[in-house]
Design a protein around this motif. Structure first.
Motif, PDB file in Angstrom:
ATOM      1  N   GLY A 295      -5.510  -0.626  -7.632  1.00 42.86           N
ATOM      2  CA  GLY A 295      -5.483  -1.539  -6.701  1.00 42.86           C
ATOM      3  C   GLY A 295      -5.601  -1.041  -4.883  1.00 42.86           C
ATOM      4  N   LEU A 296      -6.286  -0.406  -4.535  1.00 44.07           N
ATOM      5  CA  LEU A 296      -6.528   0.959  -3.553  1.00 44.07           C
ATOM      6  C   LEU A 296      -7.618   0.668  -3.592  1.00 44.07           C
ATOM      7  CD1 LEU A 296      -4.005   2.853  -3.867  1.00 44.07           C
ATOM      8  CD2 LEU A 296      -3.891   1.006  -1.949  1.00 44.07           C
ATOM      9  N   ALA A 297      -7.941   0.823  -1.530  1.00 43.02           N
ATOM     10  CA  ALA A 297      -9.878   1.373  -1.960  1.00 43.02           C
ATOM     11  C   ALA A 297      -9.340   2.997  -1.767  1.00 43.02           C
ATOM     12  CB  ALA A 297      -9.890   0.798  -1.074  1.00 43.02           C
ATOM     13  N   ALA A 298     -10.515   3.985  -2.273  1.00 41.25           N
ATOM     14  CA  ALA A 298     -10.819   5.117  -2.371  1.00 41.25           C
ATOM     15  C   ALA A 298     -10.356   5.821  -1.002  1.00 41.25           C
ATOM     16  CB  ALA A 298     -11.516   5.601  -3.466  1.00 41.25           C
TER      17      ALA A 298
ATOM     18  N   GLN B 174       0.345  -1.100   0.114  1.00 46.96           N
ATOM     19  CA  GLN B 174       0.188  -0.247  -0.096  1.00 46.96           C
ATOM     20  C   GLN B 174       0.649   1.648   0.003  1.00 46.96           C
ATOM     21  OE1 GLN B 174      -2.817  -0.648   3.491  1.00 46.96           O
ATOM     22  NE2 GLN B 174      -4.653  -1.228   2.295  1.00 46.96           N
ATOM     23  N   ALA B 175       1.743   1.059   0.414  1.00 44.38           N
ATOM     24  CA  ALA B 175       3.176   2.502   0.705  1.00 44.38           C
ATOM     25  C   ALA B 175       3.410   2.966  -0.502  1.00 44.38           C
ATOM     26  CB  ALA B 175       4.327   2.125   1.757  1.00 44.38           C
ATOM     27  N   TYR B 176       3.585   1.732  -1.801  1.00 47.68           N
ATOM     28  CA  TYR B 176       4.187   1.422  -3.378  1.00 47.68           C
ATOM     29  C   TYR B 176       3.579   2.293  -4.313  1.00 47.68           C
ATOM     30  CZ  TYR B 176       6.129   0.450  -7.385  1.00 47.68           C
ATOM     31  OH  TYR B 176       6.942   0.867  -8.539  1.00 47.68           O
ATOM     32  N   LEU B 177       2.091   2.017  -3.783  1.00 46.83           N
ATOM     33  CA  LEU B 177       0.773   2.346  -4.409  1.00 46.83           C
ATOM     34  C   LEU B 177       0.467   3.617  -4.409  1.00 46.83           C
ATOM     35  CD1 LEU B 177      -1.345  -0.947  -3.998  1.00 46.83           C
ATOM     36  CD2 LEU B 177       0.104  -0.801  -6.363  1.00 46.83           C
ATOM     37  N   ASN B 178       0.177   4.305  -3.096  1.00 48.02           N
ATOM     38  CA  ASN B 178      -0.168   5.324  -2.498  1.00 48.02           C
ATOM     39  C   ASN B 178       1.317   6.761  -2.757  1.00 48.02           C
ATOM     40  OD1 ASN B 178      -2.386   5.442  -1.253  1.00 48.02           O
ATOM     41  ND2 ASN B 178      -1.394   4.443   0.909  1.00 48.02           N
ATOM     42  N   HIS B 179       2.284   6.254  -2.946  1.00 48.76           N
ATOM     43  CA  HIS B 179       3.209   6.778  -3.672  1.00 48.76           C
ATOM     44  C   HIS B 179       3.618   6.857  -5.200  1.00 48.76           C
ATOM     45  CE1 HIS B 179       4.402   7.088   0.745  1.00 48.76           C
ATOM     46  NE2 HIS B 179       5.411   7.809   0.243  1.00 48.76           N
ATOM     47  N   MET B 180       2.590   6.071  -5.661  1.00 50.09           N
ATOM     48  CA  MET B 180       2.726   6.363  -7.537  1.00 50.09           C
ATOM     49  C   MET B 180       2.265   7.624  -7.879  1.00 50.09           C
ATOM     50  SD  MET B 180       2.150   2.406  -8.676  1.00 50.09           S
ATOM     51  CE  MET B 180       1.479   3.237  -9.729  1.00 50.09           C
TER      52      MET B 180
ATOM     53  N   ASP C  28     -12.251   8.533  -0.421  1.00 45.76           N
ATOM     54  CA  ASP C  28     -13.831   9.577   0.083  1.00 45.76           C
ATOM     55  C   ASP C  28     -14.462   8.702   0.769  1.00 45.76           C
ATOM     56  OD1 ASP C  28     -14.589   7.848  -2.271  1.00 45.76           O
ATOM     57  OD2 ASP C  28     -15.368   8.985  -3.549  1.00 45.76           O
ATOM     58  N   THR C  29     -14.881   7.414   0.373  1.00 45.31           N
ATOM     59  CA  THR C  29     -16.163   6.523   1.334  1.00 45.31           C
ATOM     60  C   THR C  29     -14.989   4.940   2.126  1.00 45.31           C
ATOM     61  OG1 THR C  29     -16.394   5.547   0.097  1.00 45.31           O
ATOM     62  CG2 THR C  29     -18.055   7.345   0.023  1.00 45.31           C
ATOM     63  N   ARG C  30     -15.587   4.945   3.077  1.00 49.20           N
ATOM     64  CA  ARG C  30     -15.480   3.563   3.660  1.00 49.20           C
ATOM     65  C   ARG C  30     -16.075   1.645   3.014  1.00 49.20           C
ATOM     66  NH1 ARG C  30     -15.970   1.694  10.016  1.00 49.20           N
ATOM     67  NH2 ARG C  30     -14.896  -0.023  10.264  1.00 49.20           N
ATOM     68  N   PRO C  31     -14.941   1.547   3.072  1.00 45.90           N
ATOM     69  CA  PRO C  31     -15.512   0.628   1.998  1.00 45.90           C
ATOM     70  C   PRO C  31     -16.365  -0.647   2.915  1.00 45.90           C
ATOM     71  CG  PRO C  31     -13.030   0.167   1.663  1.00 45.90           C
ATOM     72  CD  PRO C  31     -13.640   1.609   2.699  1.00 45.90           C
ATOM     73  N   MET C  32     -17.378  -0.882   2.145  1.00 48.47           N
ATOM     74  CA  MET C  32     -18.615  -2.333   2.931  1.00 48.47           C
ATOM     75  C   MET C  32     -17.356  -3.711   3.064  1.00 48.47           C
ATOM     76  SD  MET C  32     -21.053  -0.361   2.926  1.00 48.47           S
ATOM     77  CE  MET C  32     -21.955  -1.334   3.839  1.00 48.47           C
ATOM     78  N   LEU C  33     -16.842  -3.555   1.573  1.00 49.72           N
ATOM     79  CA  LEU C  33     -16.074  -5.361   1.609  1.00 49.72           C
ATOM     80  C   LEU C  33     -14.872  -5.051   1.052  1.00 49.72           C
ATOM     81  CD1 LEU C  33     -16.174  -8.388   1.465  1.00 49.72           C
ATOM     82  CD2 LEU C  33     -16.837  -8.370  -0.608  1.00 49.72           C
ATOM     83  N   ILE C  34     -13.968  -5.624   1.732  1.00 52.15           N
ATOM     84  CA  ILE C  34     -11.972  -5.614   1.297  1.00 52.15           C
ATOM     85  C   ILE C  34     -11.484  -6.696   1.359  1.00 52.15           C
ATOM     86  CG2 ILE C  34     -11.605  -4.256   3.046  1.00 52.15           C
ATOM     87  CD1 ILE C  34      -9.772  -2.471   1.564  1.00 52.15           C
ATOM     88  N   LYS C  35     -11.283  -7.243   0.868  1.00 51.82           N
ATOM     89  CA  LYS C  35     -10.764  -8.885   0.452  1.00 51.82           C
ATOM     90  C   LYS C  35      -9.815  -8.868  -0.507  1.00 51.82           C
ATOM     91  CE  LYS C  35     -11.990 -13.402  -0.543  1.00 51.82           C
ATOM     92  NZ  LYS C  35     -12.983 -14.361  -1.133  1.00 51.82           N
ATOM     93  N   TYR C  36      -8.503  -9.189   0.034  1.00 53.40           N
ATOM     94  CA  TYR C  36      -6.871  -9.552  -0.705  1.00 53.40           C
ATOM     95  C   TYR C  36      -7.017 -10.749  -0.823  1.00 53.40           C
ATOM     96  CZ  TYR C  36      -6.648  -4.612   1.475  1.00 53.40           C
ATOM     97  OH  TYR C  36      -6.766  -3.237   0.939  1.00 53.40           O
TER      98      TYR C  36
ATOM     99  N   GLN D 172     -17.357  -0.862  -2.914  1.00 51.52           N
ATOM    100  CA  GLN D 172     -17.180   0.402  -2.332  1.00 51.52           C
ATOM    101  C   GLN D 172     -18.204   1.270  -3.522  1.00 51.52           C
ATOM    102  OE1 GLN D 172     -13.267   2.586  -2.844  1.00 51.52           O
ATOM    103  NE2 GLN D 172     -13.791   3.287  -0.442  1.00 51.52           N
ATOM    104  N   SER D 173     -19.008   2.024  -2.481  1.00 50.21           N
ATOM    105  CA  SER D 173     -19.862   3.649  -3.185  1.00 50.21           C
ATOM    106  C   SER D 173     -20.698   2.794  -4.186  1.00 50.21           C
ATOM    107  CB  SER D 173     -18.814   4.430  -3.951  1.00 50.21           C
ATOM    108  OG  SER D 173     -17.994   5.039  -3.174  1.00 50.21           O
ATOM    109  N   GLY D 174     -20.829   2.182  -3.591  1.00 49.77           N
ATOM    110  CA  GLY D 174     -22.111   1.249  -4.925  1.00 49.77           C
ATOM    111  C   GLY D 174     -21.873   0.361  -5.429  1.00 49.77           C
ATOM    112  N   TRP D 175     -20.552   0.045  -5.686  1.00 54.61           N
ATOM    113  CA  TRP D 175     -20.286  -0.282  -6.920  1.00 54.61           C
ATOM    114  C   TRP D 175     -19.016  -1.650  -6.597  1.00 54.61           C
ATOM    115  CZ3 TRP D 175     -19.567   0.493 -12.064  1.00 54.61           C
ATOM    116  CH2 TRP D 175     -19.743   1.951 -12.786  1.00 54.61           C
ATOM    117  N   LEU D 176     -19.088  -3.117  -7.112  1.00 56.22           N
ATOM    118  CA  LEU D 176     -18.684  -4.166  -6.777  1.00 56.22           C
ATOM    119  C   LEU D 176     -17.316  -3.602  -7.623  1.00 56.22           C
ATOM    120  CD1 LEU D 176     -18.109  -6.339  -5.363  1.00 56.22           C
ATOM    121  CD2 LEU D 176     -19.655  -7.890  -6.434  1.00 56.22           C
ATOM    122  N   ILE D 177     -16.130  -4.297  -7.066  1.00 55.36           N
ATOM    123  CA  ILE D 177     -14.499  -4.146  -8.197  1.00 55.36           C
ATOM    124  C   ILE D 177     -14.058  -5.698  -8.064  1.00 55.36           C
ATOM    125  CG2 ILE D 177     -12.640  -3.127  -8.314  1.00 55.36           C
ATOM    126  CD1 ILE D 177     -14.808  -1.594  -6.182  1.00 55.36           C
TER     127      ILE D 177
END
Length: 202
Positions: free
Chosen positions: A134-137, A37-43, A139-147, A158-163
């Protein structure tokens, strides 16, 4: 004659060996979730070249998308089949410009509304900058997140979308999404990334 046959056999075996080596897939690097996540956030400066299919109950579009982002400055282009038509989105969050292939230009503060009003596409533009990587946005809290076992984001609601992330590609010492499917009601968005470029880490 025997020597020639022997050389042919050796050459055939060598070619088969090389072919087998070339077809071996790259192994998926294993890194911690925090490091990933640190790598992705630094992109902060990156580009993704993609094929995109947008479907709803009435329409369908197949597009090529080039998403270029530098410190939250967007330069995103959509092209129709065989390069026909083009749509360009430039700017930054809160100040975006959309230019169509016929030269018409529109501005707005909300990208999702801008795209829907002028193109009729209900796309989660503001969140895609995160979801593509490959990150959660944020602005809103995810309803589901799985790795998965490699700490790659596998599914996100998240935000009404299933990704759903079907596949990743190895890039440098990490993996980045290659195939993503997003659904919201009757809307389905499929993204296949065929090239990633990480230009700068911040």
């Amino acid at each position: 004659m025997l020597n020639i046959k022997f050389l042919l056999v050796v050459l055939c075996c060598f070619t088969t060996l090389l072919t087998g080596c070339a077809q071996q897939p790259q192994s998926t690097p294993t890194i911690s979730l925090q490091s990933r996540q640190a790598y992705l956030n630094h992109m902060q400066h990156w580009q993704a070249n993609c094929r995109v299919a947008i479907r709803d109950k009435d329409h369908g579009h197949n597009l090529t998308m080039q998403w270029h982002e530098n410190q939250q400055q967007y330069n995103i282009q959509f092209f129709g089949p065989l390069g026909s038509g083009s749509i360009k989105i430039t700017g930054k969050p809160g100040a975006l410009n959309l230019t169509t292939s016929d030269g018409n230009s529109y501005t707005a503060t909300n990208a999702d509304n801008l795209i829907y009003e002028h193109l009729g596409w209900d796309l989660p533009f503001a969140s895609l900058t995160y979801w593509l990587k490959g990150l959660a946005a944020l602005d809103t809290r995810p309803m589901l997140i799985k790795y998965d076992a490699y700490n790659q984001l596998q599914s996100l609601q998240q935000s009404g979308w299933l990704i759903n992330y079907q596949n990743y590609m190895v890039y440098d010492a990490i993996t980045l999404p290659e195939k993503i499917t997003l659904t919201k009601g009757d809307i389905k968005l499929k993204i296949i990334v065929h090239q990633w470029r990480v230009i700068e880490l911040n």
